[in-house]
Design an enzyme around this catalytic site. Structure first.
Site, mmCIF file in Angstrom:
data_model
loop_
_atom_site.group_PDB
_atom_site.id
_atom_site.type_symbol
_atom_site.label_atom_id
_atom_site.label_comp_id
_atom_site.label_asym_id
_atom_site.label_seq_id
_atom_site.Cartn_x
_atom_site.Cartn_y
_atom_site.Cartn_z
ATOM 1 N N ALA A 66 2.789 0.247 8.270
ATOM 2 C CA ALA A 66 1.429 0.776 8.286
ATOM 3 C C ALA A 66 0.952 0.774 9.734
ATOM 4 O O ALA A 66 1.460 0.010 10.571
ATOM 5 C CB ALA A 66 0.528 -0.092 7.420
ATOM 6 N N GLU A 134 5.031 -8.604 8.237
ATOM 7 C CA GLU A 134 3.564 -8.712 8.215
ATOM 8 C C GLU A 134 3.056 -10.074 8.646
ATOM 9 O O GLU A 134 2.008 -10.183 9.284
ATOM 10 C CB GLU A 134 3.028 -8.369 6.819
ATOM 11 C CG GLU A 134 3.073 -6.882 6.479
ATOM 12 C CD GLU A 134 4.409 -6.426 5.930
ATOM 13 O OE1 GLU A 134 5.366 -7.229 5.895
ATOM 14 O OE2 GLU A 134 4.497 -5.255 5.531
#
Ligand code: CAA
Length: 257
Positions: A66, A134
């Site tokens: 992302a 992440e």
């Protein structure tokens, strides 16, 4: 006019989607996600769809996650909404009725790995790098990784990858079952061509039924799933493909689906 963020090429129902943001290693920003959603809605209405291949533009990256710059200043509510929309889009990809293939040509990180996990299978170049990094950014996977990764590779390996954030190479991805095949980058296109021909020549309804039986059956107990298979098997005998496929075998010729 701005450049398209998703290139779509339809070759007789084998549709190839290319995420086209190579300068940002094809990172998923809200523009890419919105365009992907629109493309997938179109594909849902494509009656002759046979397979979908999804890849990233350039030779360096499938999708590097992302878009971090876009996410940086989000509030919790904005982050929730951003990820919720992405979850819906990724689910749409997963729910397509035809086989979907992630063609992983380089970095496949974070949201990129989550996109690949929503595909039925993944084919990777030998220089591909996978990971759910992440936690290195102070967050967790938000596009389905904490749920689809353990279902694909088992909880122990999923916890390893999601809590260390470590990156793995294509061979390790193959060993743990994250990808189905690894090939030299130079041979990847030939393989996709071969795969497209194979998928394009099989009976489209039976290919869809096989995918439906596996996908829907995975969410059910074994007896219900076997009843589903039985119903779909019987349904194959109500269409044109079974008489053609079996007659072709008996008559020693290729079936014409
Ligand atoms: N978001 C935004 N931009 C990104 C990006 C990302 N995920 N990944 C790469 N880019 C951009 C870089 O900022 C850089 O842009 P500029 O040229 O404008 O500086 C360009 O792409 C090229 O990247 P690098 O210069 O960093 O290339 P590299 O070869 O040195 O490194 C890399 C490649 C290891 C993939 C590195 O770019 C990297 O670590 N990227 C981030 C990977 C990551 O953490 N992904 C997870 C994101 S969070 C997520 O996905 C959450 C979720 O589940 C929803």
């Amino acid at each position: 006019m701005s450049e398209k963020l998703i290139d779509v090429v339809d070759n007789a129902g084998i549709v190839r989607l290319t995420i086209n943001r190579p300068k940002a290693l094809n990172a998923l920003n809200s523009g890419v996600l919105a365009e992907l959603e629109r493309v997938l809605v179109d594909l849902e209405g494509h009656s002759d769809l046979r397979a979908v291949i999804i890849t990233g533009a350039g030779e360096k990256s499938f999708v590097a996650g992302a878009d971090i710059a876009e996410m940086r200043d989000k509030t919790p509510m904005q982050a929730r909404e951003f990820a919720r929309q992405a979850l819906d889009t990724v689910k749409r990809l997963e729910a397509l009725p035809v086989p979907t293939v992630a063609l992983v040509n380089g970095f496949c990180l974070g949201g990129g790995c989550e996109l690949a996990l929503a595909c039925d299978w993944a084919v990777a170049s030998d220089n591909a790098i996978f990971g759910q990094p992440e936690v290195l950014l102070g967050v967790i996977p938000g596009f389905g990784g904490t749920q689809r990764l353990p279902r694909r590779v088992g909880p122990a390996m999923a916890i390893d990858l999601c809590t260390t954030g470590r990156k793995i190479d294509a061979q390790e991805a193959l060993r743990i079952g994250l990808v189905n095949r690894v090939m030299p980058q130079a041979e990847l296109e030939d393989y996709v061509e071969e795969l497209s021909q194979q998928l394009g020549s099989n009976g489209p309804q039976s290919v869809r039924a096989a995918k439906q039986a596996i996908h829907d059956g995975m969410d059910q107990d074994l007896d219900s799933a076997l009843a589903l298979e039985n119903a779909l098997f019987a349904l194959c005998f109500a269409g044109d493909e079974q008489p053609e496929g079996m007659s072709a075998f008996v008559e020693k010729r290729k079936p014409n689906f």
